[in-house]
Design an enzyme around this catalytic site. Structure first.
Site, mmCIF file in Angstrom:
data_model
loop_
_atom_site.group_PDB
_atom_site.id
_atom_site.type_symbol
_atom_site.label_atom_id
_atom_site.label_comp_id
_atom_site.label_asym_id
_atom_site.label_seq_id
_atom_site.Cartn_x
_atom_site.Cartn_y
_atom_site.Cartn_z
ATOM 1 N N SER A 103 1.001 -1.366 -0.091
ATOM 2 C CA SER A 103 -0.263 -0.303 0.335
ATOM 3 C C SER A 103 0.624 1.483 0.007
ATOM 4 C CB SER A 103 -0.639 0.155 1.101
ATOM 5 O OG SER A 103 -2.073 0.869 1.078
ATOM 6 N N ASP A 242 -2.239 6.429 -3.319
ATOM 7 C CA ASP A 242 -2.013 5.487 -2.790
ATOM 8 C C ASP A 242 -0.367 4.650 -3.614
ATOM 9 O OD1 ASP A 242 -3.343 3.820 -2.230
ATOM 10 O OD2 ASP A 242 -2.280 3.146 -0.432
ATOM 11 N N ASP A 244 -0.743 1.498 -3.761
ATOM 12 C CA ASP A 244 -1.786 0.317 -4.638
ATOM 13 C C ASP A 244 -3.184 1.079 -4.743
ATOM 14 O OD1 ASP A 244 -3.445 0.806 -1.917
ATOM 15 O OD2 ASP A 244 -3.551 -1.291 -1.596
ATOM 16 N N ASP A 246 -5.689 2.061 -3.574
ATOM 17 C CA ASP A 246 -7.271 1.912 -2.715
ATOM 18 C C ASP A 246 -7.177 3.717 -1.856
ATOM 19 O OD1 ASP A 246 -5.074 1.898 -0.766
ATOM 20 O OD2 ASP A 246 -6.040 0.267 -0.070
#
Length: 444
Positions: A103, A242, A244, A246
């Site tokens: 993440s 960010d 990834d 999400d």
């Protein structure tokens, strides 16, 4: 006594590369153990995506081998945002979706996230089953029962079309100039396409991943570069994701930050449906709660972690929830937190209202809030400390009902998070400094 997980945290499994569970041999066995659980449930297919960090290649191969050894077929989609994997898991009728990502963490970390066939985080029960299987001996199925692997070539195009389909406004984004910061992460090849195809003039930064620059001085965790770029090119606003994809954070035309709390306020007050209530977290700003109450919208707090926000939304039957860090849930649009989709919902509110981004959030006045992250060896030991409990009580007593204190362990990193919020910035600064010093003195 409640059962505690040995390997899973609040958002899958995460660690520094080469340590703990995030080693190739451990990830291979994790793939096998997950495959064994899938087999026990009569399931046969898993879809795997990843972000852009360099270790993703290693762990993709390890997971693939583990699943094939367990007799599970594997669909590989390559670098894709986490919410895209949740969506594609449903599209390709896979039984589980997996994202290899840490993440918002730096490239030296990595992790494994899991989604069910419906695009939601897997249940605690399944996580316990996987942990139990992991403790057993790895036994490869007979050769004629091994799984097969297939790479999906059109995954990005499918996800781009899905994102565009969630944008419902009277007009497209024509005439708007937007800066996108993709954090050199998984949105680098899809987010610019989404906004361009909806008519916006797009200036992109953070779209040159090299495996080690993911989240480095950019993206949703560091808005300085985005703020400067928005003002430099005189854009209408900026959007940051960010690593990834999400999370989403935004800046207005002046370069001022609009975080997850303010995004939630905009979505709740500009919705084209009746909003009975929304879900935030224990970290959500008190200003959000007060602003929503003035609009006759209920507000409840969940524990930190989008899975807990999701759980509260399901229990209430509500649609909108968010974390201040930028995880935003719009359950009428997506099954999980999706940075691109959430940004599009804010854009729809902007286009339908005719207001600017700063005007849309102006009804919410944030209270001074300071968060300090302190690296410690055992975060859980800190939060259970009687000395820390006493310090929190003393701090809240000094604020005399005009503020609140929260000390919690991060669910994804070896950090203690010290948050103080109140009416007076001077008081907040004093109390957070005192509490942070106490944690460092006692536990560092």
């Amino acid at each position: 006594m409640s059962q505690h997980k040995k390997y899973f945290g609040t958002d899958g499994i995460r660690s520094e590369v080469g340590k703990g569970m995030i080693r190739p041999e451990q990830v291979l066995k994790l793939g096998w153990a997950t495959g064994k659980v899938l087999k026990d449930h009569g399931e046969s297919t898993v879809l795997i995506g990843k972000d852009t960090r360099i270790s993703g290649y290693m762990f993709e191969s390890a997971l693939e081998a583990g699943f094939i050894a367990a007799g599970i077929d594997v669909l590989l989609v390559g670098p894709m945002p986490t919410p895209a994997v949740a969506y594609l898991t449903q599209t390709f009728d896979a039984d589980v979706g997996i994202v290899i990502s840490a993440s918002h963490n730096p490239h030296c970390d990595n992790g494994i996230k899991f989604f069910s066939a419906t695009g939601h985080k897997i249940s605690d029960e399944i996580e316990f089953e996987i942990e139990a299987a992991f403790e057993s001996e790895l036994v490869t199925v007979p050769s004629n029962e091994l799984g097969r692997a297939k790479r999906i070539d059109d995954a990005a195009g499918r996800y781009i079309e899905f994102c565009k389909s969630t944008y419902h406004a009277r007009q497209k984004l024509s005439g708007l100039k937007v800066v996108l910061d993709c954090a050199h992460g998984a949105t680098y090849h899809v987010a610019p396409a989404v906004f361009k195809e909806l008519g916006a003039k797009v200036v992109s930064i953070g779209v040159e991943p090299n495996g080690i620059n993911i989240n480095q001085d950019c993206g949703a965790t560091d808005l300085a570069q985005l703020s400067r770029k928005v003002q430099e090119v005189e854009a209408d606003f900026g959007i940051a994701f960010d690593g990834d994809g999400d999370r989403v954070m935004m800046v207005d035309a002046n370069g001022d930050t609009i975080d997850g709390d303010e995004i939630l306020y905009i979505l709740a007050t500009q919705a084209d449906f009746v909003v009975e209530g929304v879900v935030g977290t224990v970290m959500s700003n008190l200003g959000l709660e007060k602003a929503l109450i003035q609009q006759d919208i209920q507000f409840i707090r969940a524990n930190v972690g989008d899975r807990y926000v999701m759980q509260a939304l399901r229990e209430k039957g509500w649609i909108l929830g968010a974390e201040a860090s930028g995880h935003v849930l719009s359950l009428d649009k997506s099954s999980t937190g999706d940075g691109i989709v959430s940004a599009l919902q804010v854009m729809a509110a902007l286009m339908n209202s005719g207001q600017s981004l700063s005007e849309l959030r102006s009804g919410m006045q944030k209270y001074p809030q300071i968060l300090k992250n302190i690296r410690v060896e055992d975060p859980k030991c800190v939060v259970k400390s009687s000395a820390i409990e006493a310090a929190v009580s003393a701090s809240e007593e000094r604020m005399a009902g005009k503020g609140r204190v929260l000390i919690r362990a991060s669910g994804t990193e070896p950090l203690i998070r010290v948050m103080v919020e109140g009416e007076s910035l001077e008081v907040v600064e004093r109390e957070v400094a005192w509490l942070a010093d106490l944690v460092r003195t006692e536990f560092c």
